[in-house]
Design a protein around this motif. Structure first.
Motif, PDB file in Angstrom:
ATOM      1  N   ILE A 352       0.838  -1.203   0.000  1.00 28.96           N
ATOM      2  CA  ILE A 352       0.000   0.000   0.000  1.00 28.96           C
ATOM      3  C   ILE A 352       0.871   1.250   0.000  1.00 28.96           C
ATOM      4  O   ILE A 352       0.637   2.197  -0.766  1.00 28.96           O
ATOM      5  N   ALA A 353       1.900   1.257   0.846  1.00 27.91           N
ATOM      6  CA  ALA A 353       2.802   2.411   0.912  1.00 27.91           C
ATOM      7  C   ALA A 353       3.566   2.598  -0.389  1.00 27.91           C
ATOM      8  O   ALA A 353       3.958   3.721  -0.740  1.00 27.91           O
ATOM      9  N   GLY A 354       3.766   1.506  -1.130  1.00 30.84           N
ATOM     10  CA  GLY A 354       4.471   1.580  -2.407  1.00 30.84           C
ATOM     11  C   GLY A 354       3.611   2.111  -3.533  1.00 30.84           C
ATOM     12  O   GLY A 354       4.077   2.207  -4.676  1.00 30.84           O
ATOM     13  N   GLY A 355       2.354   2.425  -3.242  1.00 26.86           N
ATOM     14  CA  GLY A 355       1.487   3.028  -4.247  1.00 26.86           C
ATOM     15  C   GLY A 355       0.674   2.036  -5.059  1.00 26.86           C
ATOM     16  O   GLY A 355       0.088   2.407  -6.083  1.00 26.86           O
ATOM     17  N   TYR A 356       0.588   0.790  -4.612  1.00 26.44           N
ATOM     18  CA  TYR A 356      -0.144  -0.226  -5.374  1.00 26.44           C
ATOM     19  C   TYR A 356      -1.616  -0.323  -5.005  1.00 26.44           C
ATOM     20  O   TYR A 356      -2.344  -1.119  -5.583  1.00 26.44           O
ATOM     21  N   GLY A 357      -2.050   0.477  -4.051  1.00 32.53           N
ATOM     22  CA  GLY A 357      -3.470   0.552  -3.727  1.00 32.53           C
ATOM     23  C   GLY A 357      -3.894  -0.430  -2.650  1.00 32.53           C
ATOM     24  O   GLY A 357      -3.178  -1.373  -2.318  1.00 32.53           O
ATOM     25  N   TRP A 358      -5.106  -0.180  -2.110  1.00 30.42           N
ATOM     26  CA  TRP A 358      -5.618  -1.019  -1.024  1.00 30.42           C
ATOM     27  C   TRP A 358      -5.811  -2.467  -1.431  1.00 30.42           C
ATOM     28  O   TRP A 358      -5.603  -3.374  -0.636  1.00 30.42           O
ATOM     29  N   THR A 359      -6.207  -2.694  -2.682  1.00 30.54           N
ATOM     30  CA  THR A 359      -6.499  -4.069  -3.102  1.00 30.54           C
ATOM     31  C   THR A 359      -5.243  -4.892  -3.344  1.00 30.54           C
ATOM     32  O   THR A 359      -5.324  -6.103  -3.524  1.00 30.54           O
TER      33      THR A 359
END
Length: 392
Positions: A352-359
């Motif tokens: 999530i922190a890497g920008g890949y989103g909640w899913t």
């Protein structure tokens, strides 16, 4: 072990303890917004209280199992519930952050040892081919807590004050003590057992492989569960009021899994464990696709919950490989799952922190489930030569 009143009644008493433990373990997370201001701390700091409980589980499971090796299991279960009840009462009365940290750490100490020894007692009351089903009945207390106990403790905490959310668990612990004292068989302590004999189980490679399956493979479920509420609000677009409903559906899935899956495990233990890991990997991989609609989220969360039966299956596996260290091995199962509870949220948080989103937690979870499957494969391959030698 002397004759109990009935195996079903003993299983119910042991499950009541699991219900109490499951209620406090999960309800504490939902009570953070209420006890944080009450103790004069912010919510991120209050999260350390949850970590203190998990640390208590990891430390207490092996320590208490070894220390109690030569005690009667009925006595140990009553003593563990007494410690658990007192620590939760102390949590309800905590007047400072430091006092709460200490109380939650001591609340976690009996967790793993209780479930481990309860599993041994439950399995000893039924034929060998029904052991996993017996353990599953004990674990139903934990899964039912996610459906009934946690919402009730949260409601009670909001209606009467957060301290009641912990106080009700202390009452449940007292009820468990009374019921175990009434229905559990009076067993004779094993005088041949010793802490050293329990510790020798740590030399068994299959023990570590089984614990590895749980620590890695179960981490996938926690990767999704930890961020489920945020995903529902941010991606699915539901209101906060729907979050408890979806969490309850997850609990229903776990409960049904612990009723149905053990029947297969008692016929083919390791194949069932492998099938559950594949099931979880597939369900977790579908999670990002299901996140857009509430109906599909309800369905996939239910399916993911069924994979929670892995804990029951691995509990029986540990009994098979433990030799003379039954109590320690059985208790370590919950240390492994609390390790998974650390690995899963950490790995999901990185995505999530890497920008890949909640899913993205679903993909992370599927990867962890496949990692557990890889360790399962090693366990099967390592066990094949032993089976050949045993047959010879």
């Amino acid at each position: 072990m002397s004759q109990a009143r009935s195996p079903a009644l003993v299983h119910l008493a042991l499950a009541l303890g699991g219900f109490a433990i499951g209620t406090t373990e999960f309800a504490t997370m939902s009570l953070v917004p209420f006890f944080a201001p009450g103790l004069g701390i912010d919510e991120p700091t209050a999260g350390h209280v949850i970590s203190a409980y998990a640390l208590g589980v990891v430390v207490g499971a092996p320590l208490l199992a070894v220390v109690s090796a030569r005690m009667a299991r009925r006595t140990v279960l009553i003593a563990l519930m007494a410690c658990f009840g007192i620590a939760n009462a102390a949590s309800a009365l905590a007047s400072s952050y430091d006092a709460m940290l200490v109380a939650r750490f001591f609340s976690g100490l009996p967790h793993g040892a209780y479930f481990g020894i309860a599993a041994l007692v439950a399995a000893s009351l039924v034929p060998a081919e029904q052991r996993t089903q017996a353990i599953g009945r004990v674990m139903l207390g934990l899964t039912t807590a996610t459906i009934v106990g946690v919402p009730f403790a949260n409601w009670l905490g909001q209606a009467l004050g957060w301290r009641w959310g912990f106080g009700v668990v202390a009452v449940l612990a007292a009820a468990t003590m009374a019921m175990i004292a009434w229905v559990a068989p009076r067993d004779v302590p094993d005088r041949t057992a010793s802490p050293l004999a329990e510790l020798r189980v740590l030399r068994v490679p299959q023990l570590w492989l089984t614990l590895g399956i749980g620590a890695i493979g179960f981490g996938g479920m926690f990767a999704v569960y930890t961020y489920l509420a945020s995903t529902l609000i941010e991606v699915t677009g539901t209101g906060p009021a729907m979050v408890p409903v979806v969490l309850a559906v997850f609990g229903i899935g776990m409960t049904i899994g612990n009723i149905v899956v053990p029947r297969f495990a008692d016929r083919a233990l390791m194949p069932t464990a492998g099938a559950l890991l594949l099931w979880s990997a597939g369900a977790l991989a579908l999670y990002p696709l299901a996140a857009g609609q509430l109906w599909s989220m309800l369905a996939i969360v239910f399916v993911i919950g069924i994979g929670g039966a892995l804990g029951t299956v691995l509990q029986t596996r540990l009994m098979d490989v433990a030799r003379d260290g039954q109590s320690l091995a059985a208790s370590l199962n919950h240390s492994a799952f609390n390790t998974a509870n650390a690995i899963g949220p950490w790995a999901g948080g990185l995505a999530i922190a890497g920008g890949y989103g909640w899913t993205s937690t679903g993909i992370v979870g599927a990867g962890l489930a496949l990692g557990g499957l890889a360790i399962w494969g090693l366990a099967v391959l390592a066990g094949a030569p032993m089976r050949v030698r045993a047959a010879a």
